[in-house]
Scaffold this active site. Sequence first.
Site, short mmCIF file in Angstrom:
data_model
loop_
_atom_site.label_atom_id
_atom_site.label_comp_id
_atom_site.label_asym_id
_atom_site.label_seq_id
_atom_site.Cartn_x
_atom_site.Cartn_y
_atom_site.Cartn_z
N ARG A 181 0.83 -1.23 0.00
CA ARG A 181 0.00 0.00 0.00
C ARG A 181 0.85 1.26 0.00
O ARG A 181 0.46 2.28 0.57
CB ARG A 181 -1.00 0.02 1.17
CG ARG A 181 -1.94 -1.16 1.19
CD ARG A 181 -2.87 -1.22 -0.02
NE ARG A 181 -3.62 -2.46 -0.03
CZ ARG A 181 -3.34 -3.51 -0.80
NH1 ARG A 181 -2.35 -3.48 -1.69
NH2 ARG A 181 -4.06 -4.60 -0.75
N SER A 231 -11.57 -0.33 3.53
CA SER A 231 -10.85 -0.61 4.78
C SER A 231 -10.24 0.67 5.33
O SER A 231 -9.51 1.37 4.63
CB SER A 231 -9.73 -1.62 4.53
OG SER A 231 -10.28 -2.83 4.09
N GLU A 306 -5.15 3.26 6.36
CA GLU A 306 -4.98 3.21 4.91
C GLU A 306 -5.62 4.48 4.32
O GLU A 306 -5.12 5.06 3.37
CB GLU A 306 -5.70 1.95 4.39
CG GLU A 306 -5.50 1.70 2.93
CD GLU A 306 -6.00 0.30 2.52
OE1 GLU A 306 -5.95 -0.65 3.33
OE2 GLU A 306 -6.44 0.19 1.37
C1 LIG Z 1 -16.10 -0.31 -1.01
C2 LIG Z 1 -14.61 -0.09 -1.14
C3 LIG Z 1 -13.76 -1.16 -1.29
C4 LIG Z 1 -12.39 -0.96 -1.43
N1 LIG Z 1 -11.57 -2.07 -1.57
C5 LIG Z 1 -10.25 -1.89 -1.72
C6 LIG Z 1 -9.37 -3.02 -1.87
O1 LIG Z 1 -9.79 -4.16 -1.91
N2 LIG Z 1 -8.05 -2.77 -2.01
C7 LIG Z 1 -7.53 -1.51 -2.00
O2 LIG Z 1 -6.31 -1.35 -2.15
N3 LIG Z 1 -8.33 -0.42 -1.85
C8 LIG Z 1 -9.65 -0.58 -1.70
N4 LIG Z 1 -10.48 0.51 -1.54
C9 LIG Z 1 -9.86 1.86 -1.43
C10 LIG Z 1 -9.73 2.59 -2.77
O3 LIG Z 1 -10.75 2.19 -3.68
C11 LIG Z 1 -8.39 2.42 -3.43
O4 LIG Z 1 -7.33 2.91 -2.62
C12 LIG Z 1 -8.34 3.14 -4.80
O5 LIG Z 1 -7.22 2.75 -5.52
C13 LIG Z 1 -8.35 4.65 -4.67
O6 LIG Z 1 -8.61 5.18 -5.95
P1 LIG Z 1 -9.32 6.59 -6.10
O7 LIG Z 1 -9.35 6.93 -7.54
O8 LIG Z 1 -10.64 6.57 -5.42
O9 LIG Z 1 -8.31 7.50 -5.32
P2 LIG Z 1 -8.62 8.73 -4.28
O10 LIG Z 1 -9.34 8.15 -3.12
O11 LIG Z 1 -9.31 9.77 -5.07
O12 LIG Z 1 -7.18 9.13 -3.92
C14 LIG Z 1 -6.33 8.26 -3.15
C15 LIG Z 1 -4.91 8.84 -3.15
O13 LIG Z 1 -4.39 8.80 -4.46
C16 LIG Z 1 -4.09 10.12 -4.94
N5 LIG Z 1 -4.47 10.14 -6.35
C17 LIG Z 1 -5.65 9.74 -6.91
N6 LIG Z 1 -5.57 9.83 -8.25
C18 LIG Z 1 -4.35 10.30 -8.55
C19 LIG Z 1 -3.66 10.60 -9.77
N7 LIG Z 1 -4.20 10.42 -10.97
N8 LIG Z 1 -2.38 11.09 -9.67
C20 LIG Z 1 -1.81 11.29 -8.47
N9 LIG Z 1 -2.40 11.00 -7.30
C21 LIG Z 1 -3.64 10.51 -7.34
C22 LIG Z 1 -4.88 11.07 -4.05
O14 LIG Z 1 -4.23 12.33 -3.93
C23 LIG Z 1 -4.87 10.30 -2.72
O15 LIG Z 1 -3.65 10.52 -2.05
C24 LIG Z 1 -11.86 0.34 -1.40
C25 LIG Z 1 -12.72 1.44 -1.26
C26 LIG Z 1 -14.09 1.23 -1.14
C27 LIG Z 1 -14.99 2.42 -1.00
#
Ligand SMILES: Cc1cc2nc3c(=O)[nH]c(=O)nc-3n(C[C@H](O)[C@H](O)[C@H](O)COP(=O)(O)OP(=O)(O)OC[C@H]3O[C@@H](n4cnc5c(N)ncnc54)[C@H](O)[C@@H]3O)c2cc1C
Length: 323
Positions: A181, A231, A306
């Site tokens: 992570r 999580s 996380e």
């Molecule tokens: C129901 C549910 C289930 C989930 N299951 C998992 C799982 O199984 N495994 C897991 O790892 N995660 C899980 N997650 C968490 C999440 O979906 C992941 O961490 C996902 O990769 C985040 O993507 P996002 O586009 O929503 O990022 P955001 O939440 O929008 O951002 C997360 C981080 O990434 C940065 N960021 C986002 N996009 C960019 C970009 N293009 N360039 C630079 N920085 C960027 C942001 O600044 C922030 O620091 C879950 C979330 C939910 C709601």
Amino acid sequence: MPYSSCTYPELLQRLIALDIGACRHDAPLAELNSWAIGGPADLLVEPGSVEQVATLVQFVRQHNLPLVVIGQGTNLLFDDAGLRGVVMKVGDNLSRLQIDGNRITAEGGVWIPGLARKAMQAGLVGLEHTVGIPGTLGGLVMMNGGSHRKGIGENVKWVWVVDRDGQQEVLSREACQFSYRHSALQGSGSVVVKVELECESGDPAQIRREMLVDLRARRGKFPRKLPNCGSVFLSTAEMHATVGPPGKIIEEVGLKGARIGQAEVSPQHANFIVNLGGATSTDVLALIAHVRKTVREKIGFDLCCEVRYVSPAGEILPADRKA
Ligand SMILES: Cc1cc2nc3c(=O)[nH]c(=O)nc-3n(C[C@H](O)[C@H](O)[C@H](O)COP(=O)(O)OP(=O)(O)OC[C@H]3O[C@@H](n4cnc5c(N)ncnc54)[C@H](O)[C@@H]3O)c2cc1C
């Protein structure tokens, strides 16, 4: 007034003149994250090309404005006070995808479940574990997200970024230093605009079966109806070996269903905090602090988050460092 000498409406006019993608003043952050929490962001921009990303980064540098990059906001807790700066959303407007043999080249805004399905249809193995993750590729690479003890970094070949000075750069998997992570991109100020993933060849029917098993397991385990951020606490290999996963520990200390304000430790899965309706960032942070304190006192273990907290000044940090 922002750090720049212009007002936000003036900055908005300048951004519109730069033809930088969709722009808004006073955008409700609660609509931009899966917890449905957060006050307004002074400016929201959704670029549609790498050039627009670079222009926006240069613009915020020139005006000395805080910049927060987001994807789907599925790993973020915004403050009730919102953000005094610019949110750049890398989403649908930057989500082109191409498959060539065993390689997938996709922009940062590509939605992960859609990407996993396209890989399956092309008979590409390696991304099955991501099919239930509701974020974008940029967010996943940033967090080195994944499931079943895997991370997307295992499939990354190259990452195209726009750095904090607005310069485009291509990074190898090694340069990204992926670990559990974590990636070297965190805290770098770089925007992930494109990623090349390398997969193995396989049988689409077998890949599909594995994905369905994963999706069914998630439906059974995770809360689905109430807003949440997945999580909340990290589940490291070392932690598994010593005290077990966070959900199990939190349940053991009797906190399933614990509630502060409108934030609740999910009765379904104790590593999830759900928004019962109108929860604030203060509620969630207080509940995180309560869970950490109780676990420390009863089990002697420090839980780390996380989930990332975004301060009104645009600082992004693990939520336990704020709670
Ligand atoms: C129901 C549910 C289930 C989930 N299951 C998992 C799982 O199984 N495994 C897991 O790892 N995660 C899980 N997650 C968490 C999440 O979906 C992941 O961490 C996902 O990769 C985040 O993507 P996002 O586009 O929503 O990022 P955001 O939440 O929008 O951002 C997360 C981080 O990434 C940065 N960021 C986002 N996009 C960019 C970009 N293009 N360039 C630079 N920085 C960027 C942001 O600044 C922030 O620091 C879950 C979330 C939910 C709601």
